[in-house]
Design a protein around this motif. Structure first.
Motif, mmCIF file in Angstrom:
data_model
loop_
_atom_site.group_PDB
_atom_site.id
_atom_site.type_symbol
_atom_site.label_atom_id
_atom_site.label_comp_id
_atom_site.label_asym_id
_atom_site.label_seq_id
_atom_site.Cartn_x
_atom_site.Cartn_y
_atom_site.Cartn_z
ATOM 1 N N GLY A 231 0.820 -1.397 -0.054
ATOM 2 C CA GLY A 231 -0.014 0.086 0.025
ATOM 3 C C GLY A 231 0.784 1.218 0.176
ATOM 4 O O GLY A 231 0.770 2.265 -0.803
ATOM 5 N N LEU A 232 1.957 1.262 0.906
ATOM 6 C CA LEU A 232 2.669 2.314 0.901
ATOM 7 C C LEU A 232 3.566 2.714 -0.485
ATOM 8 O O LEU A 232 3.632 3.750 -0.824
ATOM 9 C CB LEU A 232 3.741 2.291 2.036
ATOM 10 C CG LEU A 232 4.716 3.457 2.222
ATOM 11 C CD1 LEU A 232 4.270 4.809 2.395
ATOM 12 C CD2 LEU A 232 5.860 3.024 3.135
ATOM 13 N N ALA A 233 3.839 1.443 -1.078
ATOM 14 C CA ALA A 233 4.705 1.674 -2.295
ATOM 15 C C ALA A 233 3.791 2.064 -3.305
ATOM 16 O O ALA A 233 4.159 2.828 -4.095
ATOM 17 C CB ALA A 233 5.364 0.171 -2.619
ATOM 18 N N SER A 234 2.506 1.653 -3.308
ATOM 19 C CA SER A 234 1.409 2.250 -4.408
ATOM 20 C C SER A 234 1.272 3.468 -4.162
ATOM 21 O O SER A 234 1.331 4.309 -5.287
ATOM 22 C CB SER A 234 0.246 1.558 -4.019
ATOM 23 O OG SER A 234 0.422 0.116 -4.451
ATOM 24 N N LEU A 235 1.268 4.046 -3.185
ATOM 25 C CA LEU A 235 1.021 5.528 -2.784
ATOM 26 C C LEU A 235 2.168 6.299 -3.428
ATOM 27 O O LEU A 235 2.112 7.448 -3.898
ATOM 28 C CB LEU A 235 0.695 5.964 -1.385
ATOM 29 C CG LEU A 235 -0.489 5.317 -0.786
ATOM 30 C CD1 LEU A 235 -0.899 5.843 0.632
ATOM 31 C CD2 LEU A 235 -1.700 6.302 -1.518
ATOM 32 N N VAL A 236 3.435 5.830 -2.955
ATOM 33 C CA VAL A 236 4.636 6.623 -3.382
ATOM 34 C C VAL A 236 4.788 6.349 -5.046
ATOM 35 O O VAL A 236 5.056 7.536 -5.653
ATOM 36 C CB VAL A 236 5.910 5.802 -2.799
ATOM 37 C CG1 VAL A 236 7.075 6.256 -3.617
ATOM 38 C CG2 VAL A 236 6.025 6.167 -1.358
ATOM 39 N N PHE A 237 4.444 5.415 -5.527
ATOM 40 C CA PHE A 237 4.393 5.249 -7.137
ATOM 41 C C PHE A 237 3.502 6.482 -7.472
ATOM 42 O O PHE A 237 3.861 7.051 -8.565
ATOM 43 C CB PHE A 237 4.389 3.786 -7.580
ATOM 44 C CG PHE A 237 4.424 3.984 -9.035
ATOM 45 C CD1 PHE A 237 5.601 3.890 -9.828
ATOM 46 C CD2 PHE A 237 3.204 3.713 -9.706
ATOM 47 C CE1 PHE A 237 5.737 3.870 -11.051
ATOM 48 C CE2 PHE A 237 3.256 3.731 -11.246
ATOM 49 C CZ PHE A 237 4.614 3.528 -11.956
ATOM 50 N N TRP A 238 2.338 6.285 -6.853
ATOM 51 C CA TRP A 238 1.253 7.228 -7.506
ATOM 52 C C TRP A 238 1.836 8.638 -7.544
ATOM 53 O O TRP A 238 1.700 9.326 -8.320
ATOM 54 C CB TRP A 238 0.044 6.991 -6.720
ATOM 55 C CG TRP A 238 -1.044 8.000 -7.143
ATOM 56 C CD1 TRP A 238 -1.905 8.075 -8.157
ATOM 57 C CD2 TRP A 238 -1.463 9.202 -6.416
ATOM 58 N NE1 TRP A 238 -2.795 8.995 -8.094
ATOM 59 C CE2 TRP A 238 -2.436 9.992 -7.272
ATOM 60 C CE3 TRP A 238 -0.879 10.055 -5.376
ATOM 61 C CZ2 TRP A 238 -3.025 11.106 -6.795
ATOM 62 C CZ3 TRP A 238 -1.349 11.226 -5.073
ATOM 63 C CH2 TRP A 238 -2.600 11.902 -5.493
ATOM 64 N N LEU A 239 2.497 9.037 -6.542
ATOM 65 C CA LEU A 239 3.077 10.412 -6.234
ATOM 66 C C LEU A 239 4.144 10.553 -7.279
ATOM 67 O O LEU A 239 3.983 11.761 -7.926
ATOM 68 C CB LEU A 239 3.612 10.585 -4.937
ATOM 69 C CG LEU A 239 4.022 12.029 -4.640
ATOM 70 C CD1 LEU A 239 2.948 13.260 -4.783
ATOM 71 C CD2 LEU A 239 4.664 12.139 -3.345
ATOM 72 N N PHE A 240 4.954 9.554 -7.574
ATOM 73 C CA PHE A 240 5.901 9.863 -8.298
ATOM 74 C C PHE A 240 5.526 9.986 -9.874
ATOM 75 O O PHE A 240 5.815 10.909 -10.514
ATOM 76 C CB PHE A 240 6.923 8.692 -8.350
ATOM 77 C CG PHE A 240 8.099 8.559 -9.254
ATOM 78 C CD1 PHE A 240 9.218 9.589 -9.294
ATOM 79 C CD2 PHE A 240 8.139 7.773 -10.576
ATOM 80 C CE1 PHE A 240 10.180 9.523 -10.299
ATOM 81 C CE2 PHE A 240 8.962 8.021 -11.571
ATOM 82 C CZ PHE A 240 10.253 8.618 -11.290
#
Length: 89
Positions: free
Chosen positions: A47-56
């Motif tokens: 979930g955290l990695a998905s949010l970071v990728f979305w922001l990126f």
């Protein structure tokens, strides 16, 4: 984008990669809601990695790859066409 942003995203990528595997939970038999704690770690980390990728992807896509100057001599709005493979025609 700026060089500090590039180095910041490199640090974020290394941090996300380094903590993907919860080494500190190996051998821990703790259960939470009937599921091992290490599995909850993976669910939360995805979930955290998905949010970071979305922001990126929203704000920094192309960082370190695309440059402000165009080496082919023309800008996309100057009559040149870019096909699906990214090559100019």
């Amino acid at each position: 984008m700026s060089r500090p942003a590039l180095w910041g995203w490199i640090a974020v990528a290394i941090g996300l990669s380094a903590l993907t595997i919860p080494w500190f939970l190996w051998g821990d038999a703790t259960l939470v809601a009937g599921v091992p704690l290490w599995l909850w770690w993976h669910v939360g980390w995805m979930g955290l990695a998905s949010l970071v990728f979305w922001l990126f992807a929203r704000r920094f896509w192309g960082l370190g790859i695309e440059s402000d100057s165009d080496s082919s001599g023309g800008s996309p709005g100057s009559g040149s066409r870019v096909d699906a493979g990214g090559e100019r025609r």
